[in-house]
Enzyme design. Structure first.
Site, PDB file in Angstrom:
ATOM      1  N   GLU A 499       0.856  -1.187   0.000  1.00  0.00           N
ATOM      2  CA  GLU A 499       0.000   0.000   0.000  1.00  0.00           C
ATOM      3  C   GLU A 499       0.891   1.236   0.000  1.00  0.00           C
ATOM      4  O   GLU A 499       1.199   1.773  -1.043  1.00  0.00           O
ATOM      5  CB  GLU A 499      -0.935  -0.035   1.208  1.00  0.00           C
ATOM      6  CG  GLU A 499      -2.068   0.969   1.119  1.00  0.00           C
ATOM      7  CD  GLU A 499      -3.179   0.676   2.097  1.00  0.00           C
ATOM      8  OE1 GLU A 499      -4.107   1.485   2.181  1.00  0.00           O
ATOM      9  OE2 GLU A 499      -3.130  -0.372   2.793  1.00  0.00           O
ATOM     10  N   GLU A 771      -2.142   0.397  13.408  1.00  0.00           N
ATOM     11  CA  GLU A 771      -3.290   0.788  12.601  1.00  0.00           C
ATOM     12  C   GLU A 771      -4.594   0.491  13.331  1.00  0.00           C
ATOM     13  O   GLU A 771      -5.527   1.294  13.309  1.00  0.00           O
ATOM     14  CB  GLU A 771      -3.261   0.029  11.267  1.00  0.00           C
ATOM     15  CG  GLU A 771      -4.434   0.315  10.364  1.00  0.00           C
ATOM     16  CD  GLU A 771      -4.348  -0.443   9.054  1.00  0.00           C
ATOM     17  OE1 GLU A 771      -4.942   0.012   8.063  1.00  0.00           O
ATOM     18  OE2 GLU A 771      -3.675  -1.495   9.006  1.00  0.00           O
TER      19      GLU A 771
END
Length: 889
Positions: A499, A771
């Site tokens: 990502e 996260e």
């Protein structure tokens, strides 16, 4: 000593911030810290009229700057050398007072500050040390070189060996000055006679390649000073330009399928003549030791296929291919706005162990962005394979969170290696704490054999925090490391998996924290330029910047994420006092707000369209991060109010009263409609969520002392002071509790260590911000969600509260010209403090509580004023200097 029963702040007896007696104006120190724009190294800058900054390190009590004299010591063109100009004395981004610089022009400037010593008499400091600034290639016509590429066509849907390029350059004689300007489609490393030019990594970085390609200018005088033939060499690699991006393996060649280099060497000889050598059809291309290189998958090197001596004068490249000269891309060649990516630190492993199969596992004690450097320990051929991961599970690297990213580097030594060299991958970066090395040729591992090199944008550290609770200090250090890990040329979401994109929502909530910890103005200035260029015609903002052609829908008006177009420039203006940034980003910010209004209902309430909402609310299941308790449209309308209000204030700063009044009136309409739509008859938020309640309070939609504040405190207590918010609510929940009069509840949340909480990861040994609140489950296993990173900074945005409230240092005007020292001790902490290098100099606060007395020491930099606001005491104005005060608590 100060009286411990009074709230009056007193200057430290007979001392300044430096501890020297205040004897008179002769103690005013000459300015230092000279800067140009947001650059520490003003070589090859992109503006002909760069703004200038400086600070005054020390001055006597009562002295304040009223103006400054900037002198042009010398310049390479023009006839105004020796002239000086009286300018604004703030020392913060002062307009260039001389004729504009031409391309390549060098100018040396210095400054002295004029101030009032308190008696009405003016006194000037001494002159600063001079600083040279040099313009880059300011016009496309300044480039005589061409983009060149290897002539072969590749199947770029699979991994390919990138090319190397070379040209032998004949120099006529000794060189007085030489500059090398370089850009590339893809990543590059340039050498002269085999020596790496500069220390930038992953150059030239990632920009919106359809609009802008960044170039770097290097001073290469030292490479060429003796004259004679030299070899310009370059390695190219896919990087962001041609490599695969995102979790979709089909996302390759997003910007193009040809790697290319443009390099222009400009030489001034000692005899006064000049010569330019640029990339053209005389360059040659071949493949070399890098067999493949990707940001996600890693790099593979084979020394056996590296052409021996190709970077040396006299190498026979007759069997190499002539390069192909490409048409100039439509994108502009632009100078860098901020620091490049560099190796900023080296870390030795804290432990290692060898398995029976021979692999060595390494723990570097810190989750970091970077790569490993190995020492070629054996004479003769050998090969190692290096795998990376953030965490271990069942004594193995936990690679599932990497998803499709292989994060694997492979090194094969060449037949001529003598066991004394070193190797590291050149064009990749990994996010890792642990590594596994297979094939290590020695029975032992000596210090320096394997070292982690930390790579990120080389920003100047500006902010620090400390307190009496080591858990909170470790949490703050985790925030710092997550910022380091995710400011790799652009602000990303994570540094490890497939990502690593410039997600706008992550940055928007983290900007106040980022601007305190590091001077990130240059990095974010560049990123915001790309955001404006990639903004949709209807004002929509891509979810991530740079965006990928075809990967993001049109008409994107997702709140929190798209609001970055307004709120991040505004927070940067507040932190750095950069009005020019507001001027440049005004059209983008206005387009966003107008677009949000156009896609709202007749009352300006958000009622449909895609929204991330309170992303990663801990109640959301692993497979659906958007399934939060908070009503998405309640949050989106609150954010519409916030951005509209900020835009009204923004217009006021720019002197556009008509726009300011217009957007203030729209904000008032949105506030009234929000209350009508989303508040119950009892005055509480209908969705009964922590996030919506906290945003309503902090954004000013409701009175903090009313029902919403009481309900928020009740929700927090009912949840055992564990976290109940995601990306939207987390940055503001502690502030909302404070404003509602529930500071004890804010501290109870901040210091909670049960999952979900800020300190739960610390208890689990985290060295960065996760996260997910439970990226690592209490049983030590990795969360089953397909989106699980151990290095995301967004949920660390509470560090802003720690700086302003726990330590007690906050800005009271843009650029910290006015500072508020307002610590609010709690949670059983007995001491805390923070230091911040503001645009005016170092500001600091330290406090401790002993025997019921709060004692505070603060430092105010020269050129700033402050207010000391202690609990239960009247606010006290302060001039520059170091001050002490005490109050009973």
């Amino acid at each position: 000593m100060t009286d411990t029963t009074t709230s009056t702040a007193r200057r430290m007896a007979g001392s300044h911030p430096t501890g020297r007696p205040a004897t008179g104006p002769q103690d005013t120190v000459a300015p230092s810290g000279l800067r140009v724009e947001h650059l520490r190294e003003p070589l090859g800058i992109g503006s002909p009229t760069p703004r200038l900054s400086w600070l005054v390190p020390d001055a006597p009590a009562g002295w304040s700057p009223t103006g400054a004299d900037v002198e042009l010591v010398s310049r390479s063109e023009g006839d105004d050398t020796g002239s000086s100009a009286r300018v604004d004395g703030s020392g913060v981004l002062v307009a260039w007072p001389f004729a504009p610089l031409a391309s390549r022009e060098r100018a040396v400037w210095r400054v002295r500050v004029v101030g009032d010593d308190g008696t009405g008499a003016e006194h000037a400091t001494g002159w600063s040390e001079p600083l040279e600034v040099e313009a880059g290639l300011l016009a496309d016509s300044d480039w005589t070189a061409s983009f060149v590429a290897a002539p072969w066509r590749e199947n770029t849907r699979v991994d390919q060996a990138p090319p190397v390029l070379r040209r032998q350059v004949p120099l006529r004689g000794p060189v007085r000055r030489a500059r090398l300007a370089v850009a590339s489609l893809g990543l590059h490393e340039v050498t002269i006679d085999g020596v790496h030019v500069g220390d930038a990594e992953l150059a030239p970085g990632w920009t919106s390649y359809g609009h802008r390609v960044r170039y770097l200018v290097h001073d290469v005088t030292g490479h060429l000073s003796q004259g004679g033939d030299v070899v310009l060499g370059a390695r190219l690699a896919d990087g962001w330009y041609r490599g695969r991006i995102t979790w979709d393996d089909r996302m390759r060649n997003v910007y193009g399928d040809r790697l290319a280099l443009i390099a222009q060497l400009e030489v001034e000889y000692e005899d006064g003549t000049a010569e330019t050598f640029g990339t053209d059809d005389s360059w040659r291309a071949a493949r070399a030791g890098i067999l493949l290189s990707g940001l996600y998958d890693g790099e593979k090197w084979d020394g056996g296929v590296e052409p021996d001596g190709w970077q040396a004068v006299g190498f026979d490249d007759s069997d190499w291919d002539p390069v192909e000269v490409l048409d100039r891309p439509s994108a502009s060649l632009v100078a860098a706005d901020g620091p490049v990516v560099r190796v900023t630190e080296e870390i030795e492993p804290t432990w290692s162990r060898r398995w029976d199969a021979g692999a060595i596992q390494l723990d570097f004690g810190q989750n970091l962005p970077g790569r490993l450097r190995i020492r070629n320990h054996a004479v003769g051929p050998f090969g190692v394979t290096i795998r990376h991961a953030e965490v271990m599970q069942d004594d193995e690297l936990a690679t599932r969170p990497l998803r499709t990213a292989k994060a694997t580097d492979v090194f094969y030594s060449g037949p001529s290696d003598d066991g004394t060299g070193t190797w590291h991958p050149r064009f990749t970066v990994h996010g890792f704490r642990y590594a596994e090395v297979e094939g290590w040729p020695s029975a032992t591992l000596e210090p320096g054999d394997i070292v982690a090199e930390v790579l990120h944008s080389d920003m100047r550290r500006t902010g620090w925090f400390h307190c009496s609770d080591p858990r909170l200090e470790r949490f703050h250090e985790n925030v710092v490391w997550s910022m380091r890990g995710n400011f790799v040329d652009i602000p990303t979401d994570c540094p490890q998996r497939d990502e690593r994109l410039g997600w706008s929502g992550d940055l928007q909530v983290f900007t106040p924290t980022a601007a305190f910890l590091y001077d990130c103005a240059g990095v974010l200035r560049s990123w915001l330029r790309d955001l404006a260029l990639e903004q949709r015609p209807d004002g929509g903002v891509p979810h991530y910047v740079p965006t990928l052609p075809g990967a993001d829908p049109e008409g994107n008006h997702a709140a929190v994420w798209g609001d970055v177009a307004v709120l991040t420039p505004w927070e940067l203006y507040r932190a750095y006092g950069d009005v020019g940034l507001l001027e440049d980003q005004w059209a983008s910010a206005k387009a966003w707000v107008d677009g949000v209004h156009a896609t709202s209902d007749e009352s300006l309430v958000r009622v449909d369209g895609f929204e991330f909402g309170d992303w990663l609310d801990p109640l959301a299941p692993p497979e659906d991060a958007a399934a939060a308790k908070a009503d998405k449209y309640c949050l989106a309308t609150a954010y519409s109010y916030r951005s509209t209000s900020v835009l009204a204030a923004w217009a006021g700063v720019l002197g556009d009263q008509s726009s300011s009044d217009h957007y203030a009136a729209l904000a008032s309409r949105i506030r009234d409609a929000w209350r009508e739509r989303f508040l119950s008859d009892a005055g509480e938020v209908l969705d009964d969520s922590q996030a919506s309640s906290a945003l309503a309070i902090v954004f000013g939609l409701v009175d903090a002392s009313g029902p919403v504040g009481e309900r928020l405190a009740a929700l927090v207590r009912a949840n055992g002071h564990r976290i109940g918010t995601g990306f939207a609510g987390t940055p503001v929940v502690c502030d909302a509790l404070l404003q509602a009069g529930h500071l004890d509840d804010a501290y109870a949340m901040l210091l909670q260590d049960e999952c979900p909480s800020w300190l739960y990861p610390v208890a689990q040994g985290a060295t960065t911000i996760w996260e997910r609140w439970d990226s690592l489950l209490p049983d030590g296993r990795v969360n089953s969600g397909g989106m699980t990173s151990f290095n995301h900074y967004a949920l660390g945005s509470v560090a802003d509260f720690m700086h302003r409230v726990v330590a007690g240092i906050a800005l009271a005007s843009p650029g910290y010209g006015d500072i508020l020292f307002a610590p609010r001790p709690g949670g059983g902490l007995t001491s805390a403090g923070a230091a911040l290098d503001t645009p005016h100099g170092r500001a600091a606060i330290d406090w401790e509580v002993v025997d019921g007395t709060l004692s505070v020491t603060v430092t105010v930099p020269v050129g700033a004023t402050a207010v000391l606001d202690l609990p239960g005491a009247p606010a006290t104005p302060l001039a520059h200097g170091t001050w002490q005060a005490s109050v009973p608590v």
